[in-house]
Design an enzyme around this catalytic site. Structure first.
Site, PDB file in Angstrom:
ATOM      1  N   HIS A  85      10.016  34.795  17.690  1.00  0.00           N
ATOM      2  CA  HIS A  85       9.582  36.079  18.243  1.00  0.00           C
ATOM      3  C   HIS A  85       8.619  36.675  17.216  1.00  0.00           C
ATOM      4  O   HIS A  85       8.758  36.431  16.014  1.00  0.00           O
ATOM      5  CB  HIS A  85      10.746  37.064  18.376  1.00  0.00           C
ATOM      6  CG  HIS A  85      11.852  36.611  19.279  1.00  0.00           C
ATOM      7  ND1 HIS A  85      12.933  35.897  18.829  1.00  0.00           N
ATOM      8  CD2 HIS A  85      12.066  36.821  20.593  1.00  0.00           C
ATOM      9  CE1 HIS A  85      13.759  35.666  19.838  1.00  0.00           C
ATOM     10  NE2 HIS A  85      13.259  36.211  20.930  1.00  0.00           N
ATOM     11  N   ASP A 115      10.456  38.117  14.315  1.00  0.00           N
ATOM     12  CA  ASP A 115      11.219  37.228  13.421  1.00  0.00           C
ATOM     13  C   ASP A 115      10.404  36.992  12.156  1.00  0.00           C
ATOM     14  O   ASP A 115      10.949  36.689  11.096  1.00  0.00           O
ATOM     15  CB  ASP A 115      11.469  35.856  14.063  1.00  0.00           C
ATOM     16  CG  ASP A 115      12.318  35.940  15.304  1.00  0.00           C
ATOM     17  OD1 ASP A 115      13.050  36.926  15.463  1.00  0.00           O
ATOM     18  OD2 ASP A 115      12.238  34.997  16.130  1.00  0.00           O
ATOM     19  N   MET A 174       6.177  26.930  20.307  1.00  0.00           N
ATOM     20  CA  MET A 174       6.442  28.048  21.225  1.00  0.00           C
ATOM     21  C   MET A 174       6.521  29.354  20.450  1.00  0.00           C
ATOM     22  O   MET A 174       7.024  29.393  19.329  1.00  0.00           O
ATOM     23  CB  MET A 174       7.757  27.796  21.973  1.00  0.00           C
ATOM     24  CG  MET A 174       8.210  28.890  22.913  1.00  0.00           C
ATOM     25  SD  MET A 174       9.202  30.195  22.128  1.00  0.00           S
ATOM     26  CE  MET A 174      10.861  29.603  22.445  1.00  0.00           C
ATOM     27  N   GLU A 226      12.319  33.103  31.143  1.00  0.00           N
ATOM     28  CA  GLU A 226      13.721  32.779  30.872  1.00  0.00           C
ATOM     29  C   GLU A 226      14.642  33.749  31.599  1.00  0.00           C
ATOM     30  O   GLU A 226      14.550  34.959  31.424  1.00  0.00           O
ATOM     31  CB  GLU A 226      13.964  32.850  29.364  1.00  0.00           C
ATOM     32  CG  GLU A 226      15.391  32.558  28.963  1.00  0.00           C
ATOM     33  CD  GLU A 226      15.569  32.531  27.456  1.00  0.00           C
ATOM     34  OE1 GLU A 226      14.575  32.332  26.731  1.00  0.00           O
ATOM     35  OE2 GLU A 226      16.711  32.732  26.999  1.00  0.00           O
ATOM     36  N   LYS A 255      18.433  35.325  32.810  1.00  0.00           N
ATOM     37  CA  LYS A 255      19.796  35.590  32.345  1.00  0.00           C
ATOM     38  C   LYS A 255      20.396  36.627  33.290  1.00  0.00           C
ATOM     39  O   LYS A 255      19.706  37.567  33.678  1.00  0.00           O
ATOM     40  CB  LYS A 255      19.763  36.118  30.902  1.00  0.00           C
ATOM     41  CG  LYS A 255      21.139  36.235  30.267  1.00  0.00           C
ATOM     42  CD  LYS A 255      21.024  36.647  28.802  1.00  0.00           C
ATOM     43  CE  LYS A 255      22.395  36.809  28.189  1.00  0.00           C
ATOM     44  NZ  LYS A 255      22.332  37.243  26.784  1.00  0.00           N
ATOM     45  N   GLU A 295      17.995  28.403  29.997  1.00  0.00           N
ATOM     46  CA  GLU A 295      18.947  28.290  28.880  1.00  0.00           C
ATOM     47  C   GLU A 295      20.317  27.889  29.412  1.00  0.00           C
ATOM     48  O   GLU A 295      20.829  28.498  30.352  1.00  0.00           O
ATOM     49  CB  GLU A 295      19.052  29.618  28.116  1.00  0.00           C
ATOM     50  CG  GLU A 295      20.141  29.578  27.045  1.00  0.00           C
ATOM     51  CD  GLU A 295      20.156  30.777  26.118  1.00  0.00           C
ATOM     52  OE1 GLU A 295      19.065  31.289  25.788  1.00  0.00           O
ATOM     53  OE2 GLU A 295      21.256  31.211  25.727  1.00  0.00           O
ATOM     54  N   HIS A 305      22.897  30.706  29.736  1.00  0.00           N
ATOM     55  CA  HIS A 305      22.566  31.747  30.715  1.00  0.00           C
ATOM     56  C   HIS A 305      22.913  31.314  32.134  1.00  0.00           C
ATOM     57  O   HIS A 305      23.429  32.114  32.922  1.00  0.00           O
ATOM     58  CB  HIS A 305      21.083  32.106  30.614  1.00  0.00           C
ATOM     59  CG  HIS A 305      20.715  32.758  29.316  1.00  0.00           C
ATOM     60  ND1 HIS A 305      19.437  33.138  29.011  1.00  0.00           N
ATOM     61  CD2 HIS A 305      21.475  33.098  28.240  1.00  0.00           C
ATOM     62  CE1 HIS A 305      19.415  33.688  27.805  1.00  0.00           C
ATOM     63  NE2 HIS A 305      20.646  33.661  27.308  1.00  0.00           N
ATOM     64  N   ASP A 362      15.993  25.883  26.583  1.00  0.00           N
ATOM     65  CA  ASP A 362      16.848  26.432  25.525  1.00  0.00           C
ATOM     66  C   ASP A 362      18.199  25.728  25.578  1.00  0.00           C
ATOM     67  O   ASP A 362      19.005  25.971  26.481  1.00  0.00           O
ATOM     68  CB  ASP A 362      17.064  27.943  25.720  1.00  0.00           C
ATOM     69  CG  ASP A 362      15.920  28.764  25.161  1.00  0.00           C
ATOM     70  OD1 ASP A 362      14.928  28.182  24.687  1.00  0.00           O
ATOM     71  OD2 ASP A 362      16.034  30.009  25.187  1.00  0.00           O
ATOM     72  N   ASP A 373      27.534  35.790  26.374  1.00  0.00           N
ATOM     73  CA  ASP A 373      26.561  34.786  25.954  1.00  0.00           C
ATOM     74  C   ASP A 373      26.903  34.313  24.540  1.00  0.00           C
ATOM     75  O   ASP A 373      26.746  35.054  23.573  1.00  0.00           O
ATOM     76  CB  ASP A 373      25.170  35.431  25.979  1.00  0.00           C
ATOM     77  CG  ASP A 373      24.061  34.460  25.656  1.00  0.00           C
ATOM     78  OD1 ASP A 373      24.289  33.237  25.708  1.00  0.00           O
ATOM     79  OD2 ASP A 373      22.952  34.936  25.351  1.00  0.00           O
ATOM     80  N   ASP A 412      25.923  31.234  22.886  1.00  0.00           N
ATOM     81  CA  ASP A 412      24.918  30.485  22.110  1.00  0.00           C
ATOM     82  C   ASP A 412      25.560  29.496  21.132  1.00  0.00           C
ATOM     83  O   ASP A 412      25.204  29.439  19.950  1.00  0.00           O
ATOM     84  CB  ASP A 412      23.988  31.442  21.348  1.00  0.00           C
ATOM     85  CG  ASP A 412      23.120  32.271  22.282  1.00  0.00           C
ATOM     86  OD1 ASP A 412      22.818  31.793  23.395  1.00  0.00           O
ATOM     87  OD2 ASP A 412      22.726  33.384  21.892  1.00  0.00           O
ATOM     88  N   ASP A 470      18.457  27.105  21.155  1.00  0.00           N
ATOM     89  CA  ASP A 470      18.595  28.559  21.066  1.00  0.00           C
ATOM     90  C   ASP A 470      20.094  28.833  20.934  1.00  0.00           C
ATOM     91  O   ASP A 470      20.775  29.156  21.902  1.00  0.00           O
ATOM     92  CB  ASP A 470      18.016  29.241  22.307  1.00  0.00           C
ATOM     93  CG  ASP A 470      18.095  30.751  22.196  1.00  0.00           C
ATOM     94  OD1 ASP A 470      18.499  31.251  21.130  1.00  0.00           O
ATOM     95  OD2 ASP A 470      17.766  31.443  23.180  1.00  0.00           O
TER      96      ASP A 470
HETATM   97 MN   LIG Z   1      21.836  32.915  24.970  1.00  0.00          MN
END
Ligand SMILES: [Mn+2]
Length: 406
Positions: free
Chosen positions: A57, A60, A91, A184, A186, A220, A223, A248, A258, A260, A290
């Site tokens: 991002h 980040d 990406m 993406e 969710k 993802e 998700h 993802d 979520d 991850d 991810d």
């Molecule tokens: Mn996630």
């Protein structure tokens, strides 16, 4: 690090978000448990582990309130690290969820000034991505949703969402950037409900855009599983629509927030079929993770997490080859196809010359209704293959058998 056939290599195209291994274990109930790791350190360590690249991002790497001079310095140092450690940035994405200004959405905010700022921030993040060599730009609308349906007309929100994406595709084309978008989905979290909640919704929405050819999806695992859906099926539909631009990878316990989790840590069989599909369909994109380490872990645990994601992918890829070479499984699949009268009727396309024959055909309804499918036998073979006890069975590929028994 002990090296074996599953050790990650650059050509495996594994990537991680800076935010994934950089995750400090903060959650809604507890503070950070790990010190920050700098983007440059992440690049170095992931490269040593065999990753191909990192994704990010905007924030980040460059803080939300950085000056132009600060931004230039940070980007310059980061580029040097990428070069030093032979790492790519395939990406890039934009953080439209952390800052309070996005508390009621970006593209779908009721306030045109927030929508304008959303476009500005996203265009700058696209510029940063292009500068770093990214060809895919992911948009995850984490705040694009509601708690209160009275607050926004859902049709109006979709219209604003569409206007935003259309604006950005025009921008990318106008700048002559070699960049595609990946949306993406969710279903919820952090909003009570998020718009365009599944990959299927996204695929429908993309068809309504001005430039659908440069917009695809970034599904993802967690998700779709949060929505109770079969991820493998969703990915197949995205591939079928030629819209799987990015993915993802992570994992998730069913029916929860979520999580991850490390790739393959929970759903071994679903992830086996996912990897098999990605590899056999010729998917060319990054194998992007991810996910993040458990909150219990220190930095050593973070790198074990990263290595685990990549190793599990490679092991499942190997298992997919084993599946294709397993004589008993393949003979059974062949037998099932034959028993079901494959190729006996031309069903792939309507033909006015043969439709009459089909309409008059006699079927042994009783026999067809009684036949067993043999799926118990088939699935148990798959289980045993995944569990690793079919390494010495007769195989069509002796090399694979040899490799498996090492
Ligand atoms: Mn996630």
């Amino acid at each position: 690090m002990n090296r074996d056939q599953f050790t990650p290599k650059k050509e495996d195209r594994f990537t991680f978000g800076l935010w994934t291994v950089g995750n400090r274990g903060r959650d809604p109930f507890g503070d950070a448990v790990r010190p920050p790791i700098s983007p440059v350190s992440i690049v170095k360590k992931l490269s040593e582990l065999g990753a191909y690249g990192v994704n990010l991002h905007d924030n980040d790497l460059v803080p939300f309130d950085a000056t132009n001079a600060e931004r230039e310095k940070i980007v310059r140092e980061f580029k040097t690290a990428l070069k030093d450690y032979d790492m790519q940035v395939p990406m890039a994405t934009v953080n439209l969820f952390f800052h309070p200004i996005f508390k009621d959405g970006g593209f779908t905010s009721n306030d045109p000034r927030v929508r304008a700022f959303t476009l500005q921030k996203t265009m700058r993040a696209i510029d940063l991505g292009v500068d770093l060599g990214a060809k895919i730009f992911v948009l995850w609308g984490g705040r694009e949703g509601i708690e209160v349906d009275a607050s926004k007309c859902a049709l109006e929100a979709l219209k604003h969402y569409r206007e935003g994406i259309n604006y950005l595709t025009e921008y990318v084309k106008d700048q002559k950037y070699d960049m595609k978008f990946a949306l993406e989905a969710k279903p919820n979290e952090p909003r009570g409900d998020i718009y365009l909640p599944t990959t299927g919704h996204m695929l429908g929405f993309i068809a309504t855009l001005d430039h659908p050819e440069i917009v695809g999806v970034n599904p993802e695992v967690a998700h779709e599983q949060m929505s109770g859906l079969n991820f493998y099926h969703g990915i197949a539909q995205a591939i079928d629509a030629k819209k799987l631009f990015h993915i993802d990878l992570n994992d998730q316990k069913p029916g929860r927030y979520d999580q991850d989790l490390r790739f393959g840590s929970e759903s071994l069989k679903p992830m086996f079929f996912l990897v098999k599909l990605l590899e056999e369909s010729g998917y060319q994109g990054s194998r992007h993770f991810d996910a993040h380490a458990y909150r219990t872990e220190d930095e050593e645990g973070v790198w074990n997490f990263a290595l685990g994601c990549m190793r599990t992918y490679n092991i499942l890829k190997y298992k997919a080859k084993q599946f294709a070479a397993d004589k008993e499984i393949q003979d059974l699949l062949q037998e099932l196809a034959t028993e079901r009268g494959k190729d006996q009727y031309k069903l792939d396309k309507y033909d006015r010359n043969t439709v009459g024959k089909l309409k008059e055909a006699q079927f042994d309804i009783d026999a067809l209704s009684k036949q067993g499918a043999k799926y118990e036998q088939l699935d148990q073979l798959v289980n045993e293959l995944i569990l690793g006890v079919r390494t010495r069975v007769a195989s069509k590929d002796e090399n694979l058998v040899a490799a498996a028994s090492r």
